[in-house]
Design a protein around this motif. Structure first.
Motif, PDB file in Angstrom:
ATOM      1  N   GLU A 230       0.685  -1.118  -0.118  1.00  0.00           N
ATOM      2  CA  GLU A 230       0.159   0.017  -0.006  1.00  0.00           C
ATOM      3  C   GLU A 230       0.777   1.331  -0.213  1.00  0.00           C
ATOM      4  N   TYR A 231       2.063   1.205   0.656  1.00  0.00           N
ATOM      5  CA  TYR A 231       2.923   2.482   0.831  1.00  0.00           C
ATOM      6  C   TYR A 231       4.169   2.252  -0.036  1.00  0.00           C
ATOM      7  N   LEU A 232       4.031   1.658  -1.161  1.00  0.00           N
ATOM      8  CA  LEU A 232       5.283   1.094  -1.970  1.00  0.00           C
ATOM      9  C   LEU A 232       5.992   2.696  -2.250  1.00  0.00           C
ATOM     10  N   ALA A 233       5.333   3.652  -2.828  1.00  0.00           N
ATOM     11  CA  ALA A 233       6.121   4.725  -3.274  1.00  0.00           C
ATOM     12  C   ALA A 233       6.587   5.749  -2.088  1.00  0.00           C
ATOM     13  N   PRO A 234       5.741   5.763  -1.149  1.00  0.00           N
ATOM     14  CA  PRO A 234       6.108   6.703  -0.007  1.00  0.00           C
ATOM     15  C   PRO A 234       7.419   6.246   0.322  1.00  0.00           C
ATOM     16  N   PHE A 235       7.478   4.935   0.875  1.00  0.00           N
ATOM     17  CA  PHE A 235       8.587   4.344   1.224  1.00  0.00           C
ATOM     18  C   PHE A 235       9.774   4.454   0.768  1.00  0.00           C
ATOM     19  N   ARG A 236       9.525   4.245  -0.879  1.00  0.00           N
ATOM     20  CA  ARG A 236      10.908   4.692  -1.680  1.00  0.00           C
ATOM     21  C   ARG A 236      11.377   5.977  -1.581  1.00  0.00           C
ATOM     22  N   LEU A 237      10.533   6.916  -1.619  1.00  0.00           N
ATOM     23  CA  LEU A 237      10.920   8.262  -1.731  1.00  0.00           C
ATOM     24  C   LEU A 237      11.342   9.030  -0.502  1.00  0.00           C
ATOM     25  N   ASP A 238      10.833   8.659   0.753  1.00  0.00           N
ATOM     26  CA  ASP A 238      10.936   9.416   1.947  1.00  0.00           C
ATOM     27  C   ASP A 238      11.738   8.804   3.190  1.00  0.00           C
ATOM     28  N   LEU A 239      11.850   7.552   2.786  1.00  0.00           N
ATOM     29  CA  LEU A 239      12.640   6.748   3.946  1.00  0.00           C
ATOM     30  C   LEU A 239      14.050   6.327   3.432  1.00  0.00           C
ATOM     31  N   GLY A 240      14.897   6.219   4.239  1.00  0.00           N
ATOM     32  CA  GLY A 240      16.322   6.033   3.816  1.00  0.00           C
ATOM     33  C   GLY A 240      17.218   6.782   3.126  1.00  0.00           C
ATOM     34  N   THR A 241      16.650   8.007   3.120  1.00  0.00           N
ATOM     35  CA  THR A 241      17.197   9.064   2.249  1.00  0.00           C
ATOM     36  C   THR A 241      18.753   9.660   2.501  1.00  0.00           C
ATOM     37  N   ILE A 242      19.051   9.518   3.825  1.00  0.00           N
ATOM     38  CA  ILE A 242      20.414   9.434   4.188  1.00  0.00           C
ATOM     39  C   ILE A 242      20.964   8.360   5.241  1.00  0.00           C
ATOM     40  N   PRO A 243      22.261   7.982   5.233  1.00  0.00           N
ATOM     41  CA  PRO A 243      22.680   6.924   5.857  1.00  0.00           C
ATOM     42  C   PRO A 243      22.158   7.090   7.330  1.00  0.00           C
ATOM     43  N   ARG A 244      21.938   8.195   8.189  1.00  0.00           N
ATOM     44  CA  ARG A 244      21.454   8.173   9.286  1.00  0.00           C
ATOM     45  C   ARG A 244      20.269   8.606   9.557  1.00  0.00           C
ATOM     46  N   GLN A 245      19.254   8.251   8.807  1.00  0.00           N
ATOM     47  CA  GLN A 245      17.916   8.262   9.065  1.00  0.00           C
ATOM     48  C   GLN A 245      17.341   7.517  10.048  1.00  0.00           C
ATOM     49  N   VAL A 246      17.508   7.752  11.259  1.00  0.00           N
ATOM     50  CA  VAL A 246      17.033   6.800  12.160  1.00  0.00           C
ATOM     51  C   VAL A 246      15.670   7.406  12.508  1.00  0.00           C
ATOM     52  N   SER A 247      15.260   8.339  12.398  1.00  0.00           N
ATOM     53  CA  SER A 247      13.830   8.717  13.185  1.00  0.00           C
ATOM     54  C   SER A 247      12.645   7.876  12.311  1.00  0.00           C
ATOM     55  N   GLY A 248      11.648   7.600  13.300  1.00  0.00           N
ATOM     56  CA  GLY A 248      10.646   6.780  12.454  1.00  0.00           C
ATOM     57  C   GLY A 248      10.915   5.438  12.444  1.00  0.00           C
ATOM     58  N   TYR A 249      10.085   4.569  11.804  1.00  0.00           N
ATOM     59  CA  TYR A 249      10.379   3.289  11.490  1.00  0.00           C
ATOM     60  C   TYR A 249      10.955   2.944  10.308  1.00  0.00           C
ATOM     61  N   HIS A 250      11.905   1.814  10.156  1.00  0.00           N
ATOM     62  CA  HIS A 250      12.733   1.650   9.172  1.00  0.00           C
ATOM     63  C   HIS A 250      11.582   0.768   7.805  1.00  0.00           C
TER      64      HIS A 250
END
Length: 1008
Positions: A230-250
């Motif tokens: 359901e959230y395929l596109a938002p996960f790809r665009l908004d999560l894991g954008t920098i190596p230390r993006q720890v905030s929120g769920y992975h």
């Protein structure tokens, strides 16, 4: 059962109800199942805090031993809608390890390691395993070939469960990434009590025969698959954008290209979704060669601008610190505690490694050439010496604590230094490395706009910055500034494309700010993910989703204004916020970083190392004291609090925390102060009269020493010891005659005699202070010390008339201690600046530190400035060119030394080593740790067993490794007594005896 107190004054729950209003459950059901549950008021105080700004009292603390214990507790909590919070080392700076219901402490029992697989380079570690313990285990088992890579600064007390919960990274994350990069599988318990295993392809029942768990696993896997689709596109665009993006769920880990890795999706979920029992972890090869390059810069912004170029040389680490932190370390632990720094106001540590030492050195040369071309570097130093490297890494690892209360004599990157309090709350942001310098520049402007100060340090190579800020969390106005600042900081880091958290997680500190960083769509996906695992919202509620405001539950809010009368002038008082009571400021110095819970390195905290109980850590004691000064219902008796007395019971008063604690928490002083008030108007323990009054008894025994020794050696001696509250498992030392100490003094000495003072005879060069312990039990040391001084061309005025009051201080009899110290100051203040050399290290420390703090006069301060331990005096003599005349013509080839804890704390942790090296002894084995006797502690019946466990930590192994012919140094009388217990045939020396040019002059007592 007592009720759990609320953090908000006037909002305490009613009888029989927990802090959230729910009826309190009957915990006896858990106890009947054999589960260790503690709901005492003292225990709840200890676990109301972690290393964050927050305080949330739990209902009870559970210490599980097995995975099944955890499942039982989860089912119990689920049926009663009771919150559960997982806790490892309790070092969370975001408030992830505190909660209103049951707190599960995994660190106490669940530290099993198993399943080392050399083919897969993997291992299984339970949630309570300390990271350094795992690294040591792996490196021993693989002969140094493999290790576990994540190494956060708190690795000596942080656990695997905590590292998984926060997705911890560490100093070498440039090379090795985050914990999530090293997790293969997670063994877990769900909120409903199912035991599952999460892996790279989904979730399965840990026990395939457990039908309910199998069904739960299938349902969770299906729900997670729907979420990812359901959230395929938002996960790809908004999560894991920098190596230390720890905030929120992975949740990007659930994408098809990441193989639907449920285990890694759960890493960093902060205990809000599952309870992690153990983890299967990937191991990495350990490089054969490493080299540390230290770079000096004008400031942290200029340092950050060089980081992208440094990364081109494939370093294992790029860590940065501010000079203000260095100055604080040197102030707290001595000038030589930080060695190997180049010139500069900010520093980068660059760790280079490889298989060939020459290649690594060439890489360092090329990197330095490139940086010099950039023109920003001020100075550089290659650090090959292991001792220097260790001192540099220690100042980086202690950065959080050191920055909490900085040395007030130096500036910092926030535009000056108040020397007051600094707090977390915005200590963990991260941006891409190429934007780090601009972000730091803008962040400093933001601090200035809010009239705040902060010292910047951290993981420069990963773009992750740590900072502690001079927030005022005590007042409504200050908390308003805090709220507005962190929101502005969140907007700033998002403008730079960064993350609110780069390592510590969101917790209570940042979860409410996540909508600044993430879209409503992503926030909704977080809520769905949490609900799949924990539909009733029982696991660490309030973190990540549905958080409370960031100003809720602040530990410094609602503390009553009360004056706590103290005898000591507490050192932090000078930097306390205006109007704040000095005792409150002092005990609130503990910020929870938990270095006192380390099992190795330094001396603190010997009782915790013996028991592994939070109660017996410096931090645990400080937290109970902090509840006392806030007049918490759990510790409402103030100075008469039985909870505090119990918490302080196993404190050895070793003073090591005053040095080893990055914030300088001085629990020995707080214990003495508390006991002085607690026992006012009460009968004291018998040992307080027997040992607390020891110098008085020595005046009597000195007159009839042979008779006393005969009595104490027989059956009557055992009866007397028992009557005095003293153990019969430890032999009493022989008492010396009152004038025995004078027999070894040569004709070159001068006595402290008014007639001599008034004469025209030139004054002696130094004052040799013969303390009560030396006079009463080791009289031969006085003559040896005088002869050493004479061999160096120093005349000595010998006095036995100054008592430091140490035994009264350690037992909390401060009125008498102050009187004795005042007399000592009057005796020793002769108008000169001659060194006062004290033979017993603990007495030297009392005159150096406690005298000015208790007496508080110019006279006391003048005398304290002149005081030296004998080891410190030897170093000074050697610096002036003196060398000892060794019997036989050569120095001992090797020496084992037990440095007294008080000397370690007051005169420097390397005081004994420095003296020995100065006189030509280089093969030194040091028993780095408390001996366990610690004055009266090891002689008391109820403390004997613990004192022997403490001895097993460092002293006993050091003695076992010492050949019979190798000298053992025990300048401290307590240390001497412990060696006599452990190895009765050993003949320990005082440093003066080792250096004595005429050892045959020593009395037969030492040689017996």
């Amino acid at each position: 059962m007592k009720t759990v107190d609320s953090n908000t004054p006037g909002n305490a729950p009613g009888a029989g109800r927990a802090a959230d209003g729910r009826p309190e459950p009957d915990l006896d059901e858990l106890r009947a199942a054999g589960i260790d549950v503690d709901s005492s008021s003292r225990r709840r105080s200890e676990y109301s805090y972690d290393a964050s700004n927050y305080r949330v009292p739990p209902l009870a603390v559970v210490f599980p031993r097995t995975a099944e214990d955890v499942a039982v507790v989860a089912r119990f909590a689920h049926t009663r809608s009771l919150p559960l919070t997982s806790r490892g080392g309790g070092t969370s700076m975001a408030g992830n390890a505190i909660g209103t219901g049951l707190v599960l402490d995994f660190s106490r029992h669940m530290h099993g390691i198993r399943g080392l697989d050399r083919r897969q380079n993997s291992i299984v570690a339970e949630a309570g395993v300390v990271i350094t313990a795992l690294q040591d285990h792996v490196e021993r088992a693989t002969a140094g070939a493999l290790t576990f890579a994540p190494d956060p600064s708190s690795k000596s007390r942080a656990t695997i469960g905590g590292a998984v919960g926060n997705d911890a990274c560490g100093n070498h994350s440039v090379r090795y990434g985050r914990t999530s990069d090293h997790v293969l599988e997670l063994q877990l318990v769900t909120a409903e009590g199912y035991r599952l295993t999460a892996g790279p392809r989904g979730v399965a029942a840990t026990d395939p025969q457990d039908g309910a768990a199998v069904a739960a696993a299938l349902g969770i896997t299906a729900a997670l698959s729907r979420l990812a689709g359901e959230y395929l596109a938002p996960f790809r665009l908004d999560l894991g954008t920098i190596p230390r993006q720890v905030s929120g769920y992975h949740l990007a880990e659930l994408l098809p290209e990441n193989h639907f890795n449920v285990a890694r999706a759960l890493v960093g979920s902060e205990g809000t979704c599952v309870i992690v029992i153990s983890a299967t972890l990937r191991l990495v090869p350990k490089p054969a060669r490493a080299l540390l390059l230290c770079l000096g810069y004008p400031d942290v912004v200029e340092a950050a601008r060089d980081v992208p170029d440094i990364l081109g040389f494939n370093p294992a680490a790029i860590e940065g610190i501010d000079d203000a932190i260095v100055k604080t370390m040197q102030y707290r632990r001595g000038a030589d505690s930080v060695r190997g720094l180049p010139a500069g106001n900010a520093f980068l540590y660059v760790d280079l490694d490889g298989e060939d030492a020459d290649d690594v050195a060439a890489q360092a040369d090329a990197l330095l050439a490139a940086l010099r071309r950039n023109g920003r570097i001020r100075d550089a130093k290659v650090v090959p010496d292991p001792g220097e490297r260790a001192s540099l890494w220690r100042v980086r690892e202690d950065g959080a604590g050191l920055a909490a209360r900085l040395y007030s004599g130096e500036g910092n990157s926030g535009g000056g230094n108040s020397g007051g309090e600094s707090w977390p709350g915005w200590e963990d942001s991260a941006v891409a490395v190429d934007r780090l310098a601009d972000y730091l520049s803008d962040f400093r402007d933001l601090l200035q706009a809010y009239a705040l100060q902060g010292v910047l340090y951290g993981h420069f190579g990963a773009g992750c910055m740590h900072v502690r800020i001079t927030f005022d969390l005590r007042s409504d106005e200050g908390r308003g500034v805090f709220d507005r600042f962190v929101r502005a900081a969140a907007e700033l880091v998002v403008r730079h494309g960064g993350s609110l958290s780069g390592e510590h997680g969101d917790g209570r500190a940042r979860s409410a700010l996540l909508p600044v960083m993430y879209s409503p769509v992503i926030m909704e996906s977080f809520r769905v993910f949490k609900a799949i695992w924990d539909p009733a919202n029982l696991l660490n509620p309030g973190s990540v989703v549905e958080p409370a405001p960031i100003t809720a539950d602040l530990a410094l809010a609602g503390i009553p204004e009360r004056q706590w009368r103290t005898s000591f002038e507490l050192a932090p008082a000078a930097t306390a916020p205006e109007g704040l009571d000095p005792f409150v400021h002092a005990v609130q110095g503990c910020i929870g970083v938990g270095r006192c819970r380390s099992s190795s390195g330094g001396v603190m905290c010997p009782s915790f190392r013996a028991t592994s109980d939070e109660k017996d850590s410096t931090r645990g004691r400080a937290r109970v004291l902090q509840d006392m000064v806030r007049s918490s219902p759990t510790v409402a008796q103030g100075w008469k609090s039985e909870d505090v007395r119990e918490a302080l019971d196993l404190c050895l008063s070793c003073k090591a925390c005053a040095t080893d604690c990055p914030v300088g928490v001085d629990m020995a002083t707080y214990k003495s102060e508390f006991f002085d008030h607690f026992y006012t108007g009460r009968f004291r323990p018998r040992s307080h009269y027997a040992l607390g009054w020891l110098p008085r008894w020595l005046k009597l025994t000195g007159r009839i020493a042979p008779l006393v020794n005969a009595v104490m050696a027989g059956p009557a001696g055992r009866l007397l010891a028992q009557a005095a509250g003293l153990t019969t498992h430890r032999a009493f030392p022989k008492f010396a005659g009152g004038t025995d100490w004078q027999r070894g003094i040569t004709g070159q000495h001068r006595t402290a005699d008014p007639a001599v003072k008034g004469s025209r005879t030139p004054p002696a060069d130094v004052v040799l202070c013969v303390d009560s312990f030396t006079r009463g039990f080791r009289p031969e040391v006085a003559g040896a010390a005088q002869r050493v001084l004479a061999s160096a061309g120093r005349t000595a005025e010998c006095t036995a008339d100054a008592c430091c009051g140490l035994t009264w201080i350690s037992t909390g009899q401060l009125g008498t201690a102050r009187k004795l110290l005042a007399r000592a100051a009057a005796t020793l203040d002769d108008g000169s600046d001659r060194p006062i050399i004290v033979l017993e290290p603990s007495c030297a420390a009392a005159l150096k530190k406690d005298l000015p703090d208790l007496v508080r006069t110019d006279q006391a301060r003048r005398v304290a400035r002149r005081v030296r331990s004998f080891a410190a005096a030897v170093s000074e003599l050697a610096a002036d060119g003196w060398r000892p005349v060794w019997p036989g013509g050569a120095a001992p080839q090797a020496v084992t030394v037990q440095t007294h804890c008080h000397e370690y704390s007051v005169f420097g942790e390397r005081s004994q080593q420095a003296a020995l090296r100065a006189v030509g002894i280089t093969d030194i084995r040091e028993a780095t740790g408390c001996c366990g006797v610690a004055g009266n502690f090891g002689f008391e019946t109820e403390h004997y067993e613990i004192s022997m466990k403490v001895a097993e930590q460092a002293l006993l192994p050091a003695l076992a490794a010492t050949p019979p012919t190798t000298p053992v140094l025990t300048d401290g009388f307590s240390c001497l007594m412990q060696v006599a217990k452990l190895e009765p045939n050993r003949n320990p020396y005082h440093l003066a005896q080792l250096l004595d040019p005429e050892p045959t002059v020593q009395s037969s007592q030492q040689m017996r």
